[in-house]
Each structure stands twice: as C-alpha cells, then as structure tokens.
Design an enzyme around this catalytic site. Structure first.
Site, PDB file in Angstrom:
ATOM      1  N   GLU A   3      38.654  44.086  27.561  1.00 19.40           N
ATOM      2  CA  GLU A   3      37.552  43.122  27.688  1.00 19.40           C
ATOM      3  C   GLU A   3      36.358  43.550  26.840  1.00 19.40           C
ATOM      4  O   GLU A   3      35.675  42.721  26.238  1.00 19.40           O
ATOM      5  CB  GLU A   3      37.125  42.994  29.154  1.00 19.40           C
ATOM      6  N   SER A  14      37.444  48.888  40.594  1.00 21.68           N
ATOM      7  CA  SER A  14      36.369  48.049  41.110  1.00 21.68           C
ATOM      8  C   SER A  14      35.635  48.841  42.189  1.00 21.68           C
ATOM      9  O   SER A  14      36.247  49.614  42.927  1.00 21.68           O
ATOM     10  CB  SER A  14      36.965  46.770  41.704  1.00 21.68           C
ATOM     11  N   HIS A  61      48.800  26.515  21.280  1.00 23.31           N
ATOM     12  CA  HIS A  61      47.934  25.887  22.302  1.00 23.31           C
ATOM     13  C   HIS A  61      48.082  26.577  23.661  1.00 23.31           C
ATOM     14  O   HIS A  61      47.893  25.950  24.695  1.00 23.31           O
ATOM     15  CB  HIS A  61      48.229  24.396  22.459  1.00 23.31           C
ATOM     16  N   LYS A 100      42.036  47.266  42.831  1.00 25.62           N
ATOM     17  CA  LYS A 100      41.898  46.728  41.474  1.00 25.62           C
ATOM     18  C   LYS A 100      42.098  47.763  40.383  1.00 25.62           C
ATOM     19  O   LYS A 100      41.684  48.911  40.484  1.00 25.62           O
ATOM     20  CB  LYS A 100      40.499  46.117  41.297  1.00 25.62           C
TER      21      LYS A 100
END
Ligand code: ARG
Length: 475
Positions: free
Chosen positions: A289, A276, A155, A282
């Site tokens: 992803e 970025s 969980h 970044k």
C-alpha cells in the site's frame, strides 16, 4: 557565513535570513561541492590565477574538510546561508583570507547546478542498481510460475487464461524501461555547467573543459546562460522517479488485491507485513500500500519543479533554489521504498492452486471459439457473433462453454464440430499463443530469460558507472 555584504549597510533581517536559508537541506550537496571546488581550483592553478603553492594549500584544506564532513566533525551552523557559504567558512577557518580565493572565476550560480548534477548522477545510478535488484526478484518469482495458469483480466473482469509467470514478469518490463531511461539520462546530461560563472562565462577561467573532464563529464555545456538556468536534467530525473513510482504503485496494487482472502493468490512474509492495533488477527500488506501511496508524492515532486520552471526568466533566479527539496524527497522515497519492495517480492509465496482455481470462469475461453471458426475461414465478425451465442446459451443453462453438447454446438453453427473441444481448455488456450510476446509457457520462459539477460547487462553498466563516479569523487 554570508558570501556577500560589501555594499550593504547591515546584515539581512532575521525573517529574510530564515527565508533565504537553504543550508538545512542543501547540506547534502557538501561532498559534491568540495569535489567541484577542487576541480575548479585545479583549473585556476593551470591558468595561473592561483599559485601552485597556494593551490596545494587550498586543495589540502578542501580534502580535510571532505573527511571532516564524512566523519561529522564539520557541519553547518545557523548563520550559514547555504552549503557553499558553509564550506567557504570552513576553508577560511583553516586558511584565513586565502580561503576566499576559491571564489575566483565561478559563481554560486554555476557551482550549485554542477553540485546538483553530480548529486543526481550519484543517486540516479544508485536507484538504477536498486531497480535491477527488484527486476531480479520479480523474474525469479515469475520463473517459478511458467506452468501455472491464471485468469487474465481486462477491466478487472476475467478475460482470457494466461500463464502466471507472464502476468508477474510484466512488471520487469516497465522497470527495465526505467533503467533504460536512466541510461539515456546519463548520456544526455553528462555536460558540465561549471565555467558559466554568474551567467556570462568567466574571464579568469577560459578553459572549463579541464574541470569538466576532472569531474567525469563528457564536456562542458554549450551556452553559459543556458548552463545556469537549465534544470531539464532535474525535471527528467523527477519524471523518471515519478514513472518508477507509478510502476511500483501498480505492483503494490496487485499485491494488495492478490493477498485478500477473496483472491488468496499470495502470502506476504511476516517481515514484510504489518498488524493492526485493534484487530489481533490482521496481517496487512502495508508495504504494498505504501508503494501505491508513495507514487503520489513522486508525481507531486515532478509537478512542483515544472511549475517552478514555467515562465521563469533566464539566467539564475532565486526561484531555482526550490529545485532541490523535491529531488531530495524523491531520492529518499525511492531509496527507502525499493529495498522494502525487493524484500517483499523475493519472500512472497504464491499459491499455485488458488491462482489456477477459476481460470475458465467468466467464459474466458469464448475467444477460442471465435479463433477456431476464424481458422475455418469464417470472417471474424461472424465468428465473434457465434461465440457470443455460445456464451448466451451457457448463461441460460448456467454451464461452462466446454459443457455444451456436440449437438448444441452444431445447432449454434454447423462449423462448431467436436474437434473444438481441443481448444476449449485453458491449457490449450495458453499453449496456442506461441508468439514471442504471447502467453504460451515456452514463450514466457524465453521472455523471462531475455529479461534476465537485459538485467545482467544493466547491472554491468551500472556497476561501471558507480565505480567511475566513486573514483572521481575520491581522486
Ligand atoms: N542556495 C542557492 C540555490 O540553491 C545557491 C545559489 C545562490 N545564487 C544567488 N545568486 N543567490 O540556488
């Protein structure tokens, strides 16, 4: 070039030609189409439908076309309806009327499905090879962490301590099952549809077993109507690709989560990260992803084919032309994604200290207390209750389980004797799980070496299949 027209008074309307056309995507089948035509030709020569002399001419022209396609010298033109039409145009340009002889005893209905099966065999083996490379990269990283203890989650909450190599190597298991599915797929689908003709079999080619053998199949399919309609092999392949996608998405999700500053478990190498356009500091895990994101289209491609097939009449219906683009897309997606992921995994740095930082947080040793009492003969339900009371006591005092005093432990239950402390360490917890699938460092080392051995076996059969296929295509 159109392969029909005798009974029509004119060509199709422009809008119809645009709708009907598939050459812009099925051109990928060109090398397989030539190989299938050559195998079919050989059968026609054996049957005496085409003379040996003409057979040689046609075969020579097909081989020339094969080379010209590979070199980009021959390609489709706008007026070609599909890959089969384009190749027959090429053949006719070289041989005149004789080029059309190749059409005897076969139809595009059996031709297209045979081409497509060869395309899939070729690429599914390539994908299996890439999967073994990813498994290898995962195993290598896991091997380096058989002594690193990590919090294990259920969980997404701290559950029990585990060995990090165990955590990471779990990905290899799913991927090896995918490789196994590919091996099953190859075995089940190694039967040739060629010889089915339009749907009824061919009077000119009573022995398609010979072309099946030439093309490397085990034999021919058992029913010509099924042979032209069957796309189970496509659906199964798309399922395998979707399953791989789902596995990669879960790996991608872990990299995304573990590379956050909150976790800080992994640093992805610069070459496998992106920046970025606005925030100069970044460094984003875009590859991970994308692995997560690409699974959507892989699942969508499977769904798309199944919907096309649902309720479809037998034998060939033009709806079946819609079977190809989802496959081309899934193959392209995986052959682009997998090399990037292999690179990302093999160059990633895992941070041992950060991974081990919070192993006992969240009372993750509570199960050890219940197991300790169980070993003393206390029924597990009672043991579970007692362990829960220990957690409650700690929560009240804001301490960890091992910080309870002997007296406090005894007060909760008389069987909680001081020797419980041996069980109240993360090291003790992982070391006690010595079963073959458990998380003890010794078990994990054995699991990884089994994974490696399975992967080596897979690599061997994949290399054999790839070699056999290339030889067949080049013969
Ligand atoms: N381009 C077609 C396809 O991909 C080839 C088969 C055409 N057959 C036919 N009967 N129109 O399915």
């Amino acid at each position: 070039m159109a392969l029909w027209g005798g009974r029509f008074s004119g060509g199709p309307a422009e809008s119809v030609a645009a709708l009907s056309r598939s050459v812009h995507f099925d051109w990928r089948l060109a090398p397989y189409d030539i190989r299938v035509n050559r195998a079919h030709l050989q059968g026609l020569v054996i049957q005496g439908v085409i003379s040996a002399e003409n057979g040689e001419k046609i075969d020579g022209a097909l081989q020339e076309l094969f080379q010209e396609i590979a070199q980009g010298k021959f390609t489709y033109i706008d007026s070609d309806e599909d890959v089969h039409s384009a190749i027959e145009r090429g053949l006719t340009a070289k041989l005149g009327e004789l080029g059309g002889a190749i059409r005897a005893g076969r139809s595009r209905n059996d031709l297209v499905v045979t081409d497509f099966k060869l395309f899939l065999i070729d690429h599914i083996v390539e994908i299996a090879g890439l999967l073994t490379q990813l498994v290898e990269a995962i195993n290598r990283q896991a091997e380096g962490h058989t002594q690193t203890i990590a919090p294990g989650f259920t969980h997404l909450q701290h559950a029990q301590p585990i060995v990090f190599g165990h955590e990471f190597a779990k990905h290899s298991h799913g991927l090896l099952r995918d490789i196994d599915r590919i091996s099953d797929w190859l075995e089940r689908n190694s039967f040739s549809p060629l010889g089915a003709g339009a749907l009824a079999g061919s009077a000119l080619q009573p022995n398609p077993e010979s072309s099946a053998e030439t093309l490397g199949f085990i034999g021919t399919m058992g029913n010509s109507i099924d042979a032209t309609s069957d796309r189970d092999f496509v659906a199964e392949a798309l399922f395998i690709f979707a399953m791989v996608g789902v596995h990669l998405s879960r790996l991608g999700e872990e990299f995304t989560l573990w590379s956050t500053s909150e976790f800080g478990w992994v640093t992805v190498a610069d070459a496998y990260s992106t920046g970025s356009s606005i925030m100069p500091q970044k460094k984003n895990p875009d590859i991970a992803e994308l692995a997560r994101g690409k699974s959507g289209r892989l699942v969508g491609n499977l769904t798309s084919l199944l919907v096309t097939l649902k309720g479809l009449p037998f034998a060939y219906n033009r709806d079946l032309q819609e079977d190809k683009e989802p496959v081309f897309d899934s193959v392209e997606t995986l052959t682009t994604l997998l090399p990037a992921l292999i690179g990302m995994v093999s160059t990633a740095t895992f941070h041992h200290e950060k991974i081990s930082r919070d192993v006992t947080a969240g009372f993750s040793l509570a199960t050890e207390i219940a197991d300790f009492l169980s070993r003393k003969g206390i029924p597990f339900a009672t043991a579970h209750e007692v362990a829960g009371k220990c957690v409650k006591a700690c929560e009240l005092k804001q301490i960890e389980l091992h910080q309870l005093s002997d007296a406090e432990l005894h007060g909760i239950h008389p069987s909680l004797t001081p020797d419980i402390r041996l069980s109240l360490t993360a090291q003790g917890a992982v070391e006690s799980r010595i079963s073959s699938l458990g998380t003890s460092p010794t078990s994990v080392m054995e699991q990884i070496s089994t994974l490696q051995a399975e992967n080596e076996l897979a690599k061997r059969w994949i290399a054999g299949e790839a070699k056999r296929f290339t030889e067949m295509m080049e013969s």
